[in-house]
Design a protein around this motif. Structure first.
Motif, PDB file in Angstrom:
ATOM      1  N   PHE A 192      -2.671   3.822  -3.665  1.00  0.00           N
ATOM      2  CA  PHE A 192      -2.939   2.460  -4.103  1.00  0.00           C
ATOM      3  C   PHE A 192      -2.918   1.503  -2.899  1.00  0.00           C
ATOM      4  O   PHE A 192      -2.144   1.689  -1.966  1.00  0.00           O
ATOM      5  CB  PHE A 192      -1.895   1.996  -5.114  1.00  0.00           C
ATOM      6  N   ILE A 198      -2.611  -2.669  -2.749  1.00  0.00           N
ATOM      7  CA  ILE A 198      -2.392  -3.854  -3.568  1.00  0.00           C
ATOM      8  C   ILE A 198      -2.300  -5.062  -2.655  1.00  0.00           C
ATOM      9  O   ILE A 198      -1.635  -5.019  -1.610  1.00  0.00           O
ATOM     10  CB  ILE A 198      -1.094  -3.699  -4.404  1.00  0.00           C
ATOM     11  N   TYR A 252       0.821  -1.192   0.000  1.00  0.00           N
ATOM     12  CA  TYR A 252       0.000   0.000   0.000  1.00  0.00           C
ATOM     13  C   TYR A 252       0.863   1.252   0.000  1.00  0.00           C
ATOM     14  O   TYR A 252       1.941   1.301   0.575  1.00  0.00           O
ATOM     15  CB  TYR A 252      -0.993   0.038   1.163  1.00  0.00           C
ATOM     16  N   TYR A 304       4.741  -3.081   2.837  1.00  0.00           N
ATOM     17  CA  TYR A 304       4.319  -4.338   2.224  1.00  0.00           C
ATOM     18  C   TYR A 304       4.366  -5.466   3.248  1.00  0.00           C
ATOM     19  O   TYR A 304       5.054  -5.393   4.264  1.00  0.00           O
ATOM     20  CB  TYR A 304       5.185  -4.696   1.018  1.00  0.00           C
ATOM     21  N   ARG A 320      -5.229  -8.163  -6.407  1.00  0.00           N
ATOM     22  CA  ARG A 320      -6.051  -6.955  -6.498  1.00  0.00           C
ATOM     23  C   ARG A 320      -5.205  -5.686  -6.473  1.00  0.00           C
ATOM     24  O   ARG A 320      -4.186  -5.609  -5.783  1.00  0.00           O
ATOM     25  CB  ARG A 320      -7.079  -6.913  -5.372  1.00  0.00           C
ATOM     26  N   ILE A 321      -5.674  -4.724  -7.229  1.00  0.00           N
ATOM     27  CA  ILE A 321      -5.096  -3.373  -7.219  1.00  0.00           C
ATOM     28  C   ILE A 321      -6.254  -2.397  -7.095  1.00  0.00           C
ATOM     29  O   ILE A 321      -7.153  -2.376  -7.937  1.00  0.00           O
ATOM     30  CB  ILE A 321      -4.294  -3.074  -8.500  1.00  0.00           C
ATOM     31  N   ASP A 322      -6.258  -1.608  -6.042  1.00  0.00           N
ATOM     32  CA  ASP A 322      -7.287  -0.599  -5.825  1.00  0.00           C
ATOM     33  C   ASP A 322      -6.650   0.778  -5.696  1.00  0.00           C
ATOM     34  O   ASP A 322      -5.568   0.916  -5.112  1.00  0.00           O
ATOM     35  CB  ASP A 322      -8.096  -0.897  -4.554  1.00  0.00           C
ATOM     36  N   TYR A 323      -7.342   1.787  -6.202  1.00  0.00           N
ATOM     37  CA  TYR A 323      -6.896   3.165  -6.029  1.00  0.00           C
ATOM     38  C   TYR A 323      -8.038   3.964  -5.408  1.00  0.00           C
ATOM     39  O   TYR A 323      -9.131   4.058  -5.972  1.00  0.00           O
ATOM     40  CB  TYR A 323      -6.502   3.786  -7.372  1.00  0.00           C
ATOM     41  N   GLY A 369     -10.807  -0.353  -9.115  1.00  0.00           N
ATOM     42  CA  GLY A 369      -9.774  -1.370  -8.993  1.00  0.00           C
ATOM     43  C   GLY A 369      -9.914  -2.441 -10.046  1.00  0.00           C
ATOM     44  O   GLY A 369     -10.846  -2.443 -10.869  1.00  0.00           O
TER      45      GLY A 369
END
Length: 417
Positions: free
Chosen positions: A409, A411, A101, A110, A394-397, A380
Motif C-alpha cells: 500500500f 497512502i 507506505y 510515514y 489517497r490509498i493505492d495498492y 486505489g
C-alpha cells in the motif's frame, strides 16, 4: 478625404472608449488580500476590454493554493465603460500532510506535516514535516513566489533526513544509515502564467554509516562529505483545474550539478524531465499520465542518484530497493468520480506504474534487462474535500508482475502525480 479620415478616427476612438474598463472589483475573498489579487492579475482600470486576458487571469487565480475556484463577470455601466468582477471561492489552507507506505515484507514508514498555503493572504507557503522511516527526519520549507513582484519570489528550505539505505555491491547488498542535512535557497521567476523558472544553490552534508550486509574494500564503511549543488528548474504549465478534474499538459525540467571533493562520492551532473498529461474523459472521468526521463553522470558508484522507491515512482515496490544512473518511468491511471455531493467527492482509480534503470557504470542496454524492469498495476481510492486545498486522501495498492516483485500500500495526501 479629410472628412473620411475624421470619421474613421472618431469611430475608432468612440469604440475604444466604449470598451474601456473603468472599475475592477474582487469579491468573496475573505483571507486572500484584494491587493494581492490586483498585483498578480493583468486586467487594470483604463485598459480596453479583452476576454482573453480575463480568461488568463482566471486560470492563474485557479492555480493559487488559496483558491478552489474563480470566475469573472462583465458589467456594462451607464457611461458605456465596463466593470470587471473577479470572484474567488477560497480554500481552507492550513493543511496537514501525511504519507504512509508499506510492502509485503512488513516495511512501514510515514511522513506527517503541517503547512499554511496562503500565508498573510498572499499565497505564501510555510510549514514543516516529520518523517519516521526507521530513523527520524524533519524539514522546514518557505516559498513565496510573488514576494517581490507579480513575477519574482524566493524559496528557502532546510532538511535533516535520515534513512536506512541499501547499497548495491558486486558481493551483495549492504545496509547503511544515511543522513543528509541541507540548506537551500532558490530565486523564483515567472515569465508568464505558463512558464516559470527557479534557480539557486543547495549546501548539504551527506553521511553514510555501515550497518550490516556485504562489504567491499573499495567502498568505505563510514563516509562524511560536504557538497554544493547548483539547481535550475524550468516549468511549462498549461493545465486547467476544475475541482477534482484536471486537463492539459505540463513539463518540468530539473538540472543539477553537484560538486564534491570525495573520490568515493564524485561530482556529477543530473537532469530529468517530467512530462505530465491530463485528459477529461466524459463527465466523470480523468486520465492522467506522467513520463519521467532522466540521466546522470555514469559513475560506477553504489550511491547512484536515481532511486526505485514506493513513494516516488512505483507504487508497491518498496523503500529504495534499487539505484541507477539513468531512468525511464511511466505512471498512467484512470480516475473516475464514483460519488459527489456538495464538498465531498469519492474517486476511484486504476493504474499501471512501470520503469527501468541503467546500472551504475552500465550502458543504456540495461533498460531492457529483466532485473531492472519493474511493472506494477494496481487500484486505489480517493477521498476529496473540494473546499480545502489539496485535501485528497489517497490509498493505492500496487502489485508487481515482473521479476522478484513485491506488493504493498501507498497512502498519502494529494494525487500521486
Amino acid at each position: 478625404m479629410k472628412y473620411f479620415l475624421y470619421m474613421v478616427t472618431l469611430f475608432v476612438g468612440t469604440t475604444t472608449a466604449a470598451q474601456t474598463i473603468s472599475e475592477v472589483i474582487v469579491q468573496e475573498n475573505t483571507k486572500t488580500r484584494t491587493s494581492f489579487v490586483r498585483k498578480i492579475t493583468n486586467v487594470k482600470e483604463g485598459q480596453t476590454l479583452d476576454t482573453l486576458v480575463l480568461e488568463a487571469d482566471i486560470i492563474r487565480l485557479k492555480r493559487l493554493p488559496g483558491t478552489s475556484h474563480a470566475y469573472y463577470q462583465i458589467h456594462k455601466k451607464e457611461d458605456g465603460t465596463y466593470k470587471i468582477v473577479y470572484g474567488l471561492q477560497e480554500n481552507f489552507t492550513i493543511i496537514p500532510s501525511a504519507n504512509v507506505y508499506t510492502t509485503n515484507d512488513d516495511e512501514f514508514a510515514y511522513r506527517i506535516g503541517l503547512y499554511e498555503f496562503n500565508g498573510f493572504g498572499r499565497n505564501i507557503i510555510f510549514g514543516g514535516f516529520y518523517q519516521k522511516d526507521i530513523f527520524s527526519s524533519y524539514g522546514i520549507n518557505f516559498r513565496a513566489p510573488y514576494l517581490f513582484s507579480k513575477k519574482t519570489g524566493v524559496a528557502l528550505n532546510f532538511q535533516d533526513l535520515t534513512t536506512e539505505e541499501p547499497v548495491f555491491l558486486d558481493s551483495g547488498t549492504a545496509t547503511y544509515k544515511y543522513n543528509n542535512t541541507s540548506y537551500e535557497m532558490l530565486g523564483l521567476y515567472e515569465f508568464n502564467f505558463k512558464n516559470r523558472i527557479e534557480a539557486g544553490i543547495n549546501y548539504f552534508t551527506e553521511k553514510y554509516v555501515y550497518r550490516d550486509g556485504a562489504t567491499s574494500p573499495e567502498v568505505p564503511q563510514n563516509l562524511k562529505v560536504k557538497k554544493l549543488l547548483y539547481k535550475v528548474v524550468y516549468e511549462y504549465n498549461n493545465v486547467e483545474r476544475n475541482f477534482q478534474y484536471v486537463d492539459g499538459f505540463k513539463s518540468t525540467f530539473n538540472f543539477q550539478y553537484v560538486t564534491t571533493r570525495s573520490e568515493a562520492l564524485p561530482e556529477f551532473v543530473i537532469g530529468f524531465n517530467d512530462f505530465v498529461y491530463y485528459k477529461r474523459v466524459g463527465e466523470k472521468g480523468n486520465w492522467a499520465t506522467r513520463l519521467r526521463l532522466g540521466v546522470a553522470t555514469n559513475n560506477e558508484s553504489p550511491f547512484a542518484p536515481f532511486a526505485v522507491d514506493n513513494n516516488l515512482n512505483i507504487r508497491g515496490v518498496g523503500n529504495t530497493i534499487d539505484r541507477g544512473t539513468a531512468a525511464i518511468v511511466l505512471n498512467t491511471e484512470y480516475r473516475h468520480t464514483i460519488y459527489e455531493k456538495d464538498w465531498f467527492v469519492l474517486q476511484g482509480n486504476a493504474f499501471i506504474d512501470g520503469g527501468s534503470w541503467r546500472n551504475p557504470g552500465g550502458d543504456f542496454g540495461d533498460f531492457g534487462d529483466d532485473q531492472n524492469l519493474r511493472i506494477y498495476p494496481g487500484v486505489g481510492v480517493r477521498f476529496i474535500h473540494k473546499r480545502i486545498f489539496n485535501t485528497i486522501f489517497r490509498i493505492d495498492y500496487g502489485y508487481g508482475i515482473t521479476t522478484d516483485s513485491t506488493n504493498g500500500f501507498v497512502i498519502g495526501i494529494g494525487q500521486y502525480f
